[in-house]
Enzyme design. Structure first.
Site, PDB file in Angstrom:
ATOM      1  N   LYS A 135      25.474  -5.589  -3.588  1.00 29.57           N
ATOM      2  CA  LYS A 135      26.919  -5.418  -3.818  1.00 29.57           C
ATOM      3  C   LYS A 135      27.586  -4.727  -2.641  1.00 29.57           C
ATOM      4  O   LYS A 135      28.707  -4.245  -2.757  1.00 29.57           O
ATOM      5  CB  LYS A 135      27.150  -4.592  -5.087  1.00 29.57           C
ATOM      6  CG  LYS A 135      26.574  -5.208  -6.347  1.00 29.57           C
ATOM      7  CD  LYS A 135      26.905  -4.320  -7.530  1.00 29.57           C
ATOM      8  CE  LYS A 135      26.241  -4.807  -8.810  1.00 29.57           C
ATOM      9  NZ  LYS A 135      26.413  -3.836  -9.893  1.00 29.57           N
ATOM     10  N   ARG A 161      11.508   4.113   3.595  1.00 29.59           N
ATOM     11  CA  ARG A 161      11.067   3.084   4.538  1.00 29.59           C
ATOM     12  C   ARG A 161      12.252   2.184   4.837  1.00 29.59           C
ATOM     13  O   ARG A 161      12.950   1.722   3.931  1.00 29.59           O
ATOM     14  CB  ARG A 161       9.931   2.241   3.961  1.00 29.59           C
ATOM     15  CG  ARG A 161       9.703   0.970   4.775  1.00 29.59           C
ATOM     16  CD  ARG A 161       8.471   0.232   4.409  1.00 29.59           C
ATOM     17  NE  ARG A 161       7.278   0.966   4.845  1.00 29.59           N
ATOM     18  CZ  ARG A 161       6.063   0.426   4.862  1.00 29.59           C
ATOM     19  NH1 ARG A 161       5.880  -0.804   4.472  1.00 29.59           N
ATOM     20  NH2 ARG A 161       5.028   1.139   5.261  1.00 29.59           N
ATOM     21  N   HIS A 219       5.242   6.118  11.547  1.00 30.14           N
ATOM     22  CA  HIS A 219       4.721   5.989  10.186  1.00 30.14           C
ATOM     23  C   HIS A 219       3.768   7.180  10.022  1.00 30.14           C
ATOM     24  O   HIS A 219       2.547   7.023  10.052  1.00 30.14           O
ATOM     25  CB  HIS A 219       3.995   4.648  10.050  1.00 30.14           C
ATOM     26  CG  HIS A 219       3.678   4.237   8.643  1.00 30.14           C
ATOM     27  ND1 HIS A 219       3.746   5.101   7.568  1.00 30.14           N
ATOM     28  CD2 HIS A 219       3.281   3.039   8.138  1.00 30.14           C
ATOM     29  CE1 HIS A 219       3.391   4.450   6.468  1.00 30.14           C
ATOM     30  NE2 HIS A 219       3.115   3.192   6.785  1.00 30.14           N
ATOM     31  N   ARG A 244       0.798  -1.216   0.000  1.00 30.98           N
ATOM     32  CA  ARG A 244       0.000   0.000   0.000  1.00 30.98           C
ATOM     33  C   ARG A 244       0.831   1.266   0.000  1.00 30.98           C
ATOM     34  O   ARG A 244       0.605   2.181  -0.774  1.00 30.98           O
ATOM     35  CB  ARG A 244      -0.877   0.075   1.267  1.00 30.98           C
ATOM     36  CG  ARG A 244      -2.272  -0.394   1.129  1.00 30.98           C
ATOM     37  CD  ARG A 244      -2.745  -0.837   2.512  1.00 30.98           C
ATOM     38  NE  ARG A 244      -1.827  -1.862   2.986  1.00 30.98           N
ATOM     39  CZ  ARG A 244      -1.981  -3.150   2.700  1.00 30.98           C
ATOM     40  NH1 ARG A 244      -3.012  -3.556   2.043  1.00 30.98           N
ATOM     41  NH2 ARG A 244      -1.099  -4.047   3.098  1.00 30.98           N
ATOM     42  N   THR A 245       1.787   1.337   0.919  1.00 33.45           N
ATOM     43  CA  THR A 245       2.468   2.622   1.125  1.00 33.45           C
ATOM     44  C   THR A 245       3.243   3.038  -0.115  1.00 33.45           C
ATOM     45  O   THR A 245       3.154   4.178  -0.569  1.00 33.45           O
ATOM     46  CB  THR A 245       3.373   2.544   2.366  1.00 33.45           C
ATOM     47  OG1 THR A 245       2.576   2.126   3.478  1.00 33.45           O
ATOM     48  CG2 THR A 245       4.007   3.886   2.686  1.00 33.45           C
TER      49      THR A 245
END
Ligand code: NCD
Length: 329
Positions: A94, A116, A144, A65-66
């Site tokens: 890497k 995030r 959040h 969703r976000t």
């Protein structure tokens, strides 16, 4: 992080609800509310406000969703959107640090970085090292903030409350139930709903809602779902964040559902027209039963729709662009 290569871009970071007062919160919510008709209306559903701007999603944790919501929000404003997902297919494999990835995306010309990550406080640390404005899309057990904002907008709409600073939710009883310790949504929700005047109760078993968390907010933890639901106007249910749990929770999914799952019988303890929210992803049959998730009291999909308008308002603020009073696609 080393300092940014140049001055910060104009605009404002959104690192958490913490530190924002009721006036600022209502300003963002009012801008989001003005965008709702555009989000819900017929195509083209677009404004050119961020044409020529670049929004970068920098995600080090799973998201459905976000990330999609920020992408749609940026596109609706006319911005170009770039996705960096730390994975086996990116430079993370890497050995590049997420901070270096951020500095490189910043040097590419990002205006806003939507971040995030599993590490608490990473968006704040990043904001000190990049020119772009940083929007926290969930940091570990931290916050959040856009979910907090969209939850507040959903509740204001559902209860018909005007956005009126610290009086917005006066007299409203909200129960936040489940994994409060590990749920960054819970933290942002507690902060925003209390700042706007709601009376918030938190409920969960001791393994998911410790005394320390409750004490941090000065709230007495409630140890039974029934007690939390009694007379609640709004219930926010939370998923068990198993990815952040050790072996603390000695309960099977079935046992958890029996003690802490919201089903129609338990919902009847709330006010008759109580509203049920959940940030997703839903774990049906664990913290919430399908008859509630899909029932008439559920505002869960409305949260998703209002989330787009909310993130549009947040991205415009991050890029220092104001919305026209009259909003027309
Ligand atoms: C939440 C998150 O990632 O913090 N989901 C979301 O953003 N809608 C909640 C969760 O994962 O349970």
């Amino acid at each position: 992080m080393p300092p940014p290569v140049g001055p910060r871009r104009p605009g404002r970071d959104l690192l958490g609800i913490e530190g924002l007062d009721a006036g600022e919160l209502c300003e963002i919510l009012a801008a989001a509310a003005r965008l709702v008709p555009l989000v819900e209306g017929p195509p083209p559903r677009k404004l050119g406000l961020l044409r020529g701007y670049t929004v970068v999603n920098l995600f080090g944790e799973p998201s459905t969703r976000t990330r999609s919501s920020f992408t749609v929000a940026a596109q609706r404003l006319g911005a170009d959107v770039l996705d960096f997902v730390a994975s086996a297919h990116s430079s993370s494999a890497k050995g590049e640090t997420i901070e270096d990835a951020a500095r490189n995306l910043d040097a590419l010309g990002a205006d806003a970085l939507v971040v995030r990550h599993a590490r608490d406080g990473l968006p704040r640390a990043m904001a000190a090292g990049v020119r772009a404005r940083v929007v926290n899309a969930g940091d570990g057990r931290g916050e959040h903030p856009t979910q907090g904002l969209l939850d507040a907008l959903t509740i204001a709409e559902a209860t018909g409350r005007a956005l009126d600073g610290a009086r917005t939710f006066a007299g409203l009883r909200v129960a936040i139930c489940g994994d409060v310790d590990n749920g960054r949504v819970a933290h942002s929700d507690i902060l925003i709903l209390r700042a706007l005047g709601a009376s918030v109760c938190v409920a969960g078993p001791p393994q998911l809602l410790g005394e320390a968390t409750a004490a941090r907010y000065g709230i007495e933890p409630v140890r039974s779902l029934e007690a939390a639901l009694d007379g609640a106007d709004v219930v926010i249910m939370l998923r068990i964040q198993r990815e952040r749990l050790g072996s603390e929770l000695d309960m099977s999914d079935a046992e958890y559902h029996a003690a802490w799952g919201l089903d129609a019988a338990r919902l009847a303890r709330c006010c008759p027209r109580a509203h049920v929210l959940h940030p997703g992803p839903l774990n049906r049959g664990i913290e919430i039963a399908s008859d509630v998730a899909d029932g008439p009291n559920s505002r869960i999909l409305r949260q998703v729709t209002l989330g787009v308008a909310t993130r549009m308002a947040v991205l415009a603020r991050a890029c220092d662009v104001s919305l026209p009073q009259e909003l027309r696609p």
